[in-house]
Design an enzyme around this catalytic site. Structure first.
Site, PDB file in Angstrom:
ATOM      1  N   GLU A 172       0.846  -1.210   0.000  1.00 13.84           N
ATOM      2  CA  GLU A 172       0.000   0.000   0.000  1.00 13.84           C
ATOM      3  C   GLU A 172       0.874   1.250   0.000  1.00 13.84           C
ATOM      4  O   GLU A 172       0.725   2.143   0.829  1.00 13.84           O
ATOM      5  CB  GLU A 172      -0.959  -0.018   1.192  1.00 13.84           C
ATOM      6  CG  GLU A 172      -1.994  -1.129   1.117  1.00 13.84           C
ATOM      7  CD  GLU A 172      -2.912  -1.013  -0.091  1.00 13.84           C
ATOM      8  OE1 GLU A 172      -3.368   0.103  -0.405  1.00 13.84           O
ATOM      9  OE2 GLU A 172      -3.165  -2.045  -0.744  1.00 13.84           O
ATOM     10  N   TRP A 183      -2.644  -5.758  -7.987  1.00 12.40           N
ATOM     11  CA  TRP A 183      -3.451  -6.975  -8.116  1.00 12.40           C
ATOM     12  C   TRP A 183      -4.889  -6.490  -8.222  1.00 12.40           C
ATOM     13  O   TRP A 183      -5.430  -5.930  -7.270  1.00 12.40           O
ATOM     14  CB  TRP A 183      -3.266  -7.874  -6.898  1.00 12.40           C
ATOM     15  CG  TRP A 183      -4.000  -9.168  -6.987  1.00 12.40           C
ATOM     16  CD1 TRP A 183      -5.347  -9.350  -7.126  1.00 12.40           C
ATOM     17  CD2 TRP A 183      -3.438 -10.473  -6.940  1.00 12.40           C
ATOM     18  NE1 TRP A 183      -5.660 -10.670  -7.174  1.00 12.40           N
ATOM     19  CE2 TRP A 183      -4.492 -11.391  -7.060  1.00 12.40           C
ATOM     20  CE3 TRP A 183      -2.134 -10.952  -6.806  1.00 12.40           C
ATOM     21  CZ2 TRP A 183      -4.296 -12.771  -7.047  1.00 12.40           C
ATOM     22  CZ3 TRP A 183      -1.947 -12.327  -6.789  1.00 12.40           C
ATOM     23  CH2 TRP A 183      -3.008 -13.225  -6.908  1.00 12.40           C
ATOM     24  N   GLU A 184      -5.503  -6.717  -9.360  1.00  7.64           N
ATOM     25  CA  GLU A 184      -6.822  -6.139  -9.614  1.00  7.64           C
ATOM     26  C   GLU A 184      -7.904  -6.773  -8.757  1.00  7.64           C
ATOM     27  O   GLU A 184      -8.085  -7.988  -8.767  1.00  7.64           O
ATOM     28  CB  GLU A 184      -7.198  -6.280 -11.092  1.00  7.64           C
ATOM     29  CG  GLU A 184      -8.442  -5.503 -11.448  1.00  7.64           C
ATOM     30  CD  GLU A 184      -8.323  -4.042 -11.048  1.00  7.64           C
ATOM     31  OE1 GLU A 184      -9.046  -3.634 -10.114  1.00  7.64           O
ATOM     32  OE2 GLU A 184      -7.513  -3.322 -11.639  1.00  7.64           O
TER      33      GLU A 184
END
Length: 194
Positions: free
Chosen positions: A71, A100-101
């Site tokens: 993050e 990462w979708e």
């Protein structure tokens, strides 16, 4: 979890550490299992029945253990305030990004464009977006971004003439299906509850 393919969109010049970075990403993807503690990724084949966010957790844990920041905010332009990148590995003072979708196809476009903007600004030297295959997509939250839906736009990103840059899309898929395994929990935002 298996990797179906890696589509390299940009591979120009010299990006230090690419083989090591790609190995770490591939190893991290292979740690993803369901149900948790299983040695493979088995999905319950309920159409639109499984959540997406819990899927990436073990991948992110593995990358964190390898020195990736999770993050991680990256300042791209003064007028832009993009959200943080899922994971970043710093190389020579520049970021290599991983997304990462877990959102819809618009989120997939934003993720790629954020990485390309970072490369244009020279704060990101490379990036990888992880997307489910179309087969896996069928069992996930409604309208989650997926490889096949983004594929027609690959030629657009290939047109960027970026010096010393790397950009790839990794297509992932479940190892098998089993109606007896528990559904992957869904979140409560966006289209997750549908």
């Amino acid at each position: 979890m298996k990797i179906k393919r890696i589509e390299v969109l940009i591979n120009n010049g010299s990006v230090p550490g690419i083989p090591m970075i790609l190995n770490e990403i591939q190893d991290a993807i292979k740690t993803v299992s369901w149900p948790e503690g299983n040695n493979s990724f088995v999905i319950n084949p309920v159409r639109k029945g499984n959540g997406v966010k819990p899927i990436k957790n073990s991948c992110m844990r593995h990358l964190h253990q390898k020195g990736w920041a999770l993050e991680h905010p990256v300042r791209i332009k003064a007028e832009m305030r993009p959200g943080p990148l899922d994971a970043v590995k710093m190389i020579g003072g520049k970021a290599f990004a991983l997304e990462w979708e877990t959102g819809n196809i618009s989120s997939s476009h934003r993720a790629i464009n954020k990485m390309v903007m970072g490369m244009l600004e020279r704060v990101i030297i490379g990036g990888v977006l992880i997307l489910p295959s179309r087969d896996m997509y069928n069992y996930l939250t409604d309208r989650v971004g997926n490889f096949r839906e983004l594929e027609p736009y690959f030629s657009v990103w290939r047109q960027f003439n970026l010096k010393d840059a790397y950009l790839a899309i990794v297509e992932i898929e479940h190892d098998s299906v089993d109606a007896q395994v528990s559904l992957i929990p869904k979140g409560t935002d966006g289209r997750a509850i549908r």
